[in-house]
Design an enzyme around this catalytic site. Structure first.
Site, mmCIF file in Angstrom:
data_model
loop_
_atom_site.group_PDB
_atom_site.id
_atom_site.type_symbol
_atom_site.label_atom_id
_atom_site.label_comp_id
_atom_site.label_asym_id
_atom_site.label_seq_id
_atom_site.Cartn_x
_atom_site.Cartn_y
_atom_site.Cartn_z
ATOM 1 N N ARG A 1 -3.240 2.611 13.666
ATOM 2 C CA ARG A 1 -3.594 3.492 14.793
ATOM 3 C C ARG A 1 -3.268 2.826 16.118
ATOM 4 O O ARG A 1 -3.581 1.655 16.333
ATOM 5 C CB ARG A 1 -5.078 3.831 14.743
ATOM 6 N N LEU B 1 6.877 -1.091 2.347
ATOM 7 C CA LEU B 1 8.071 -0.622 3.057
ATOM 8 C C LEU B 1 8.670 0.610 2.385
ATOM 9 O O LEU B 1 9.535 1.279 2.960
ATOM 10 C CB LEU B 1 9.112 -1.741 3.139
ATOM 11 N N GLY C 1 4.808 -5.184 -18.942
ATOM 12 C CA GLY C 1 3.618 -5.597 -18.198
ATOM 13 C C GLY C 1 2.976 -4.450 -17.443
ATOM 14 O O GLY C 1 3.435 -3.300 -17.469
ATOM 15 N N HIS D 1 6.143 -3.295 -1.435
ATOM 16 C CA HIS D 1 6.118 -1.850 -1.722
ATOM 17 C C HIS D 1 5.629 -1.029 -0.535
ATOM 18 O O HIS D 1 5.874 0.174 -0.460
ATOM 19 C CB HIS D 1 5.291 -1.561 -2.981
ATOM 20 N N HIS E 1 2.058 -6.896 3.703
ATOM 21 C CA HIS E 1 2.006 -5.456 3.979
ATOM 22 C C HIS E 1 1.686 -5.149 5.437
ATOM 23 O O HIS E 1 2.418 -4.431 6.121
ATOM 24 C CB HIS E 1 0.934 -4.782 3.107
ATOM 25 N N LYS F 1 6.325 -9.874 -4.711
ATOM 26 C CA LYS F 1 5.459 -10.862 -4.083
ATOM 27 C C LYS F 1 4.466 -11.375 -5.129
ATOM 28 O O LYS F 1 4.222 -10.677 -6.118
ATOM 29 C CB LYS F 1 4.732 -10.269 -2.871
ATOM 30 N N GLU G 1 -10.223 -1.078 0.515
ATOM 31 C CA GLU G 1 -10.250 -0.765 -0.910
ATOM 32 C C GLU G 1 -11.689 -0.704 -1.405
ATOM 33 O O GLU G 1 -12.537 -1.487 -0.965
ATOM 34 C CB GLU G 1 -9.493 -1.829 -1.712
#
Length: 774
Positions: free
Chosen positions: A360, A196, A25, A194, A257, A164, A233
């Site tokens: 931040r 982490l 995949g 991902h 996330h 997930k 994004e």
């Protein structure tokens, strides 16, 4: 098998079988095979032997060429020479094989093949690693097949990696967890996020630990102004619509996330960074301290082309409209002494102006610069965990030089950056920061695959942590399911359309969207209307204007009472009616004289005040915790005495009546705010409430037809002594009731609200247009 490591150099530690289910995949092609190739390159010659299987639904004839097309494109790890990489890659390809994994028999055959292979070579099995790169609906079925047919011997380990999404909300996550836990032990499951594995994210706790002495004095509400956690994004969702339209941006990014990043930044530091149990407990404690979020704490948007993509990819008709948000901005608050009042701005979206991700911490400035504003002490004080892309392009931890010089987060694999590009990062030039960055950038999946191999659970999501996160986010998701997202064009053309701001604890877009109104409705024709209703004054408006008017009238009443008597006694009812008003009082009326105001309850459910069903808890959460009011000016109804709830012998109503008589002149409240239930009840005075013997009592115990049945309430005697009584009725669901009440003259036993008739005070009805006009 034995060709993969150096004979005689190292004692054998056993054989590891890696199976990627969904091995041909998109995720496997982009990240997973590269990650396992990196693992193999790192482990060659260190004692383990390996075999790798790519599993999928296709037959061996179809699947094998697909798999090897992927494997041939694998990139060499940076630390390997060209010659060494060629050798290692050739070994890796020889150890890799395609295996159809569709039926239970397929998994049985795989297990037999592993046993046969190990028997021939005389190698002990160390463990089996299954990576499920498949849709979440297939997890339970595959877990059952692994458990029943493909477990290793008891002395070897089993590790199953899950991608997930882990559910769609709290309830589906609980159901999935129940199914999986019936087949796999918790220590066998590695729920991957991902983020982490990103190098900067993995160093947040070590950075805080290394700089603890310098961070501790400033890591709190007295020094932090705000926190921002951002993932922007430029890409759209095209090609992923089938998945994305079910989940949207909050489920896709914020719930996992960005929540993980926030937790690592603000959880209590564990004493031992390698103690995964302590880290988990501290994460759970932090998630439990988050204040409830709902629609008032978030804004959502959807890029303009999205709905057309949904219609095309999901074969929907042209009149279909998706409410799935592709942009969200949420402001979160923490309910503890350390972070109380600090806004956490969390945002993500597709089709935005740049690709960038960072967290931040912006600190308050206590410096006033009379001259030389470019001096380092006059600039912003901030710490940035920069995850990549954007103007900087590489992952880094940046700390403005007007804070302190930090310790290096990890001496071996991190470096201090001393050569600065002419780049501005969040308001400061690079030369204004101390910068730390990884010596060698590593892909997140490579890091996490290595952690799975070594059995490190601290970089993965536990069942408890997963459910705690869903418990926080699910109420907001449910509330937003009926909200129309703001449409934005995408890219730089968005301009300021998605900017959002915080007013008190409420969040709203900073700029109004331009909307073409084709048929102006009643809302454009009138704002606030005054008139008569049931022979008393009535104020009507759309909901927001009505609440603002009521808040303004309360302020005038308070100022008048304080001028005449020095204090203002306000009694608030429970239920849904006053929610919007309480928010308005807390967030907008900064001039309200709270120091001279006493807050009383009109009614209370017989539950502890700490429970969510308590009227006092609602008043506390929506109002009291946001205002400065003396503690001794707050008067909750005593429903919980001697560890019992509303027991007549405990004398709760008598105690409250005595308190009223002690503080309220003539037991006459300056203002009582009431709502009305759809059955016509008000306060907790219902159609069947017996009041014949309570004409002199101010407070009584009553029975509600709805759970919880027991209530405490002011009586009509107390209500009708008030100087002013406001009745707030809002929403289309109340239209029929408003119409019925308008036709009733005087009192009606069927509608207790009709018994509200102040003897010498004023009654004002506040009815919004939805309730009035339907």
């Amino acid at each position: 098998i034995l060709q993969c490591y150096n004979h005689g150099a190292t004692k054998s530690l056993g054989h590891v079988t890696v199976v990627i289910v969904g091995g041909t995949g998109d995720l496997a092609r982009k990240y997973l095979w590269q990650g396992f190739f990196q693992l193999y390159a790192d482990q060659v010659g260190k004692g383990h032997t390996f075999s790798f299987y790519g599993g999928a639904l296709s037959t061996t004839e179809k699947g094998t060429p697909l798999l090897f097309d992927i494997l041939k494109e694998l990139a060499c790890p940076a630390e390997l020479s060209v010659e060494r990489c060629a050798l290692v890659k050739d070994q890796f390809l020889h150890l890799s094989k395609y295996h159809q994994l569709k039926t239970t028999e397929d998994y049985e055959n795989l297990s037999q093949q592993i046993k046969q292979q190990l028997g021939q070579e005389g190698i002990i099995e160390a463990g089996r690693l299954f990576y499920l790169s498949v849709p979440a609906f297939a997890y339970a079925d595959i877990a059952e097949k692994i458990n029943n047919t493909c477990r290793p011997p008891s002395e070897a380990w089993l590790r199953v990696v899950l991608e997930k999404p882990f559910g769609h909300n709290l309830y589906s996550a609980q159901a999935l967890d129940k199914k999986l836990s019936g087949q796999l032990k918790e220590e066998e499951m590695y729920r991957i996020d991902h983020y982490l594995g990103k190098q900067v994210v993995s160093k947040i706790l070590p950075f805080r630990k290394e700089n603890k002495k310098l961070l501790d004095p400033i890591w709190n509400k007295h020094h932090i102004e705000r926190i921002e956690i951002v993932l922007k994004e430029t890409l759209d969702a095209k090609g992923r619509i089938q998945f994305y339209d079910q989940y949207g941006v909050i489920r896709d990014v914020l719930q996992n996330h960005l929540t993980e990043v926030m937790t690592l930044m603000l959880m209590n530091l564990p004493a031992n960074l390698s103690n995964s149990e302590e880290i988990l407990q501290n994460k759970l404690n932090f998630l439990a301290s988050l204040q409830h979020v709902d629609n008032s704490n978030a804004v959502v948007g959807q890029y303009q082309a999205y709905n057309g993509e949904v219609q095309e990819e999901l074969n929907k008709t042209k009149d279909y409209f998706s409410l799935t948000p592709t942009f969200a901005g949420v402001v979160i608050h923490v309910d503890n002494a350390q972070y109380e009042g600090i806004p956490i701005f969390m945002t993500s979206g597709k089709a935005l102006d740049e690709r960038v991700s960072y967290a931040r911490v912006l600190f308050k400035s206590n410096v006033f610069c009379v001259q030389d504003p470019n001096n380092v002490q006059c600039k912003s004080k901030q710490i940035i965990f920069y995850l990549g892309h954007g103007t900087l392009q590489y992952p880094a931890i940046l700390l403005s030089k007007n804070l302190f010089k930090p310790e290096l987060v990890s001496s071996g694999d991190w470096k201090e950056v001393t050569e600065y590009k002419d780049v501005n990062v969040l308001g400061l030039q690079l030369s204004d920061y101390y910068i730390q960055s990884p010596v060698t950038p590593r892909e997140a999946y490579c890091e996490l695959i290595s952690h799975v191999f070594f059995g490190r659970k601290d970089s993965f999501i536990s069942a408890e942590g997963l459910l705690a996160s869903w418990e926080f986010w699910t109420p907001l998701l449910e509330g937003l399911s009926r909200v129309f997202p703001r449409v934005y064009p995408g890219g730089v053309d968005n301009g300021n359309l998605l900017n959002f701001q915080l007013k008190g604890h409420q969040v709203a877009f900073s700029h109004e969207a331009l909307v073409n109104v084709i048929n102006p409705g009643a809302e454009d024709n009138f704002q606030v209307m005054q008139g008569k209703y049931r022979s008393s004054e009535m104020v009507s408006a759309w909901a927001q204007e009505l609440v603002e008017r009521l808040a303004s009238d309360l302020l005038l009443a308070a100022e008048e009472a304080i001028r005449e008597e020095g204090q203002f006694h306000l009694a608030l009812s429970g239920g849904s009616s006053p929610v919007a008003l309480l928010r308005a009082l807390a967030l907008n009326l900064y001039t309200f004289p709270w120091r001279n105001t006493h807050i009383w309850q009109v009614d209370e459910r017989c539950v502890p005040h700490t429970e969510s069903g308590s009227n006092f808890r609602s008043i506390h959460d929506l109002l009291l915790q946001h205002i400065r009011i003396p503690y001794f000016n707050i008067h909750p109804m005593p429903v919980h005495l001697t560890q019992r709830l509303c027991v007549e012998e405990d004398g709760g109503p008598t105690l409250y009546e005595k308190e009223i008589k002690k503080h309220v002149n003539g037991s006459s409240f300056h203002y009582i705010l009431l709502g009305v239930g759809q059955d016509g009840h008000t306060a907790s005075l219902f159609q069947d409430t017996k009041l014949e013997n309570d004409e002199e009592n101010l407070v009584i115990l009553t029975e509600s037809p709805n759970k919880p049945h027991q209530r405490m309430s002011l009586t009509f005697t107390a209500i009708n002594r008030a100087r002013r009584v406001g009745v707030l009725i809002m929403g289309k669901s109340k239209h029929e009731l408003v119409s019925q009440l308008s036709r009733i003259k005087g009192e009606s036993s069927k509608y207790p609200i009709t018994k509200v008739q102040p003897k010498s005070g004023t009654l004002i009805w506040y009815i919004d247009y939805d309730a009035l006009l339907g």
